[in-house]
Design an enzyme around this catalytic site. Structure first.
Site, PDB file in Angstrom:
ATOM      1  N   HIS A  68       0.831  -1.205   0.000  1.00 14.72           N
ATOM      2  CA  HIS A  68       0.000   0.000   0.000  1.00 14.72           C
ATOM      3  C   HIS A  68       0.868   1.257   0.000  1.00 14.72           C
ATOM      4  O   HIS A  68       0.579   2.233  -0.702  1.00 14.72           O
ATOM      5  CB  HIS A  68      -0.927   0.017   1.210  1.00 14.72           C
ATOM      6  CG  HIS A  68      -1.774  -1.208   1.338  1.00 14.72           C
ATOM      7  ND1 HIS A  68      -2.451  -1.527   2.496  1.00 14.72           N
ATOM      8  CD2 HIS A  68      -2.056  -2.196   0.453  1.00 14.72           C
ATOM      9  CE1 HIS A  68      -3.111  -2.665   2.319  1.00 14.72           C
ATOM     10  NE2 HIS A  68      -2.876  -3.088   1.095  1.00 14.72           N
TER      11      HIS A  68
ATOM     12  N   HIS B 262      -9.098  -2.478  -4.568  1.00 13.26           N
ATOM     13  CA  HIS B 262      -7.985  -2.788  -3.667  1.00 13.26           C
ATOM     14  C   HIS B 262      -6.991  -3.723  -4.334  1.00 13.26           C
ATOM     15  O   HIS B 262      -5.773  -3.590  -4.128  1.00 13.26           O
ATOM     16  CB  HIS B 262      -8.469  -3.391  -2.353  1.00 13.26           C
ATOM     17  CG  HIS B 262      -7.346  -3.577  -1.393  1.00 13.26           C
ATOM     18  ND1 HIS B 262      -6.829  -2.540  -0.642  1.00 13.26           N
ATOM     19  CD2 HIS B 262      -6.567  -4.647  -1.108  1.00 13.26           C
ATOM     20  CE1 HIS B 262      -5.807  -2.972   0.066  1.00 13.26           C
ATOM     21  NE2 HIS B 262      -5.622  -4.254  -0.202  1.00 13.26           N
TER      22      HIS B 262
ATOM     23  N   ASP C 129      -2.994  -3.118  -4.707  1.00  9.57           N
ATOM     24  CA  ASP C 129      -1.941  -4.086  -4.423  1.00  9.57           C
ATOM     25  C   ASP C 129      -1.019  -4.280  -5.628  1.00  9.57           C
ATOM     26  O   ASP C 129       0.211  -4.336  -5.490  1.00  9.57           O
ATOM     27  CB  ASP C 129      -2.548  -5.437  -4.042  1.00  9.57           C
ATOM     28  CG  ASP C 129      -3.048  -5.481  -2.609  1.00  9.57           C
ATOM     29  OD1 ASP C 129      -2.706  -4.578  -1.821  1.00  9.57           O
ATOM     30  OD2 ASP C 129      -3.787  -6.431  -2.274  1.00  9.57           O
TER      31      ASP C 129
ATOM     32  N   HIS D 170      -0.359 -11.169  -4.803  1.00 11.60           N
ATOM     33  CA  HIS D 170       1.035 -10.771  -4.650  1.00 11.60           C
ATOM     34  C   HIS D 170       1.993 -11.736  -5.341  1.00 11.60           C
ATOM     35  O   HIS D 170       2.951 -11.328  -5.993  1.00 11.60           O
ATOM     36  CB  HIS D 170       1.386 -10.661  -3.168  1.00 11.60           C
ATOM     37  CG  HIS D 170       0.561  -9.651  -2.436  1.00 11.60           C
ATOM     38  ND1 HIS D 170       0.518  -8.327  -2.801  1.00 11.60           N
ATOM     39  CD2 HIS D 170      -0.263  -9.782  -1.356  1.00 11.60           C
ATOM     40  CE1 HIS D 170      -0.293  -7.679  -1.978  1.00 11.60           C
ATOM     41  NE2 HIS D 170      -0.779  -8.541  -1.105  1.00 11.60           N
TER      42      HIS D 170
END
Length: 316
Positions: free
Chosen positions: A85, A243, A247, A270
């Site tokens: 973030h 969101h 990321d 991720h």
């Protein structure tokens, strides 16, 4: 075609601090952001109990783990977790060079979004420096597949993210969000999107030592009935996919330079973001290093290729 991108590197005008709790560790942590010289990049200064300081650079080569967040450094030694973030905010606002003093092993989750980082950097101000900024321009498609998930880079006149998620849970379902990234768009559309999780996973995560600092104050929680538990509900109907874009922006900031191109992903996370970035950087024919050339009145500057040094942040 010209690109309306910033010619010069930047740093913060003044020192600014934030403090909060690590979402996984549950421990308090403070951050102090300070101006840095050109070509410094983003550098975490990690102090141990004895006062010794170790530098951890925000680069793809430093990625140590990508299970539930992005971790830089050695997960069993000096490391900084949950950097995504923060890095998304720095990248989107165009902050190239900054020192980040941190007194713990994890960036604080704050409210689960990047909004408080944006506020802090706006408070500090951003200063232009006298050294040209370099970009990674995508010149041919690069793709990686992982089961039903995939991610790919394509040439594009600008910096664009196209992210799609697909969850069986009815609170999320299938969502798609795409945008050409600018500082203003990031502030309006992406920065406030919060991290999310499922109530059914809480006990398993706690037992594994994760999510110890998670709460309804920093996480959108989906209950066993498929509904959002948080009393205030969502900040926007597609907060989940926004969101995921946040990321992805933070993970790809680990290239060490902004990219000119389009990033697309389906059911990403991720681990997939890191794998896609490594795939791109390992294929030197897929990108070139560019900076802005001379500007003429009334026209955007052309991007011109430059020779990369023997060692550069974007090289693995």
């Amino acid at each position: 075609m010209g690109f309306d991108l910033h010619d010069y590197q930047t740093t913060l005008k003044s020192r600014v601090s934030l403090s909060g709790t690590g979402v996984h560790s549950g421990k308090p942590v403070s951050l102090h952001f300070s101006p840095a010289d050109p070509d410094t990049g983003v550098v975490f200064l990690c102090a141990d109990a004895s006062g010794d300081v170790t530098e951890v650079r925000a680069l793809a080569a430093e990625i140590g783990a990508t299970d539930l967040c992005t971790v830089l450094g050695n997960p069993s030694g000096v490391h900084v977790a949950t950097v995504e973030h923060l890095l998304a905010a720095l990248s989107a606002l165009g902050v190239d060079n900054v020192y980040i003093e941190i007194d713990g092993g994890e960036v604080p989750i704050l409210d689960g979004s990047a909004a408080m980082f944006v506020d802090a950097f706006d408070q500090a101000g951003i200063a232009q420096q006298a050294v040209k900024r370099r970009y990674i321009r995508i010149v041919k498609p690069v793709r990686i597949d992982s089961g039903a998930s995939w991610a790919e880079f394509h040439p594009y006149d600008g910096t664009r993210f196209e992210v799609e998620i697909d969850f069986e849970n009815p609170a999320i379902g299938r969502q798609f969000y795409a945008a050409d990234i600018t500082p203003d768009l990031f502030r309006r559309e992406i920065a406030r999107a919060r991290t999310f999780g499922f109530m059914k996973d809480v006990e398993r995560l706690w037992a594994a030592g994760y999510a110890l600092g998670s709460s309804l104050e920093n996480t959108v929680v989906i209950g066993d009935d498929g509904r959002v538990v948080n009393m205030e509900g969502l900040r926007c109907p597609n907060e989940f996919v926004r969101h995921k874009m946040l990321d992805a922006m933070g993970d790809l900031a680990l290239a060490g330079a902004r990219f000119i191109g389009r990033f697309r992903s389906y059911r990403g996370g991720h681990k997939l973001n890191a794998a896609a970035l490594r795939r791109l950087l390992s294929d030197r024919s897929s990108f070139e290093i560019v900076e802005t050339g001379r500007r003429e009145r009334g026209r955007m500057a052309e991007m011109v290729a430059v020779s990369a040094p023997v060692y550069a942040p974007w090289m693995l």
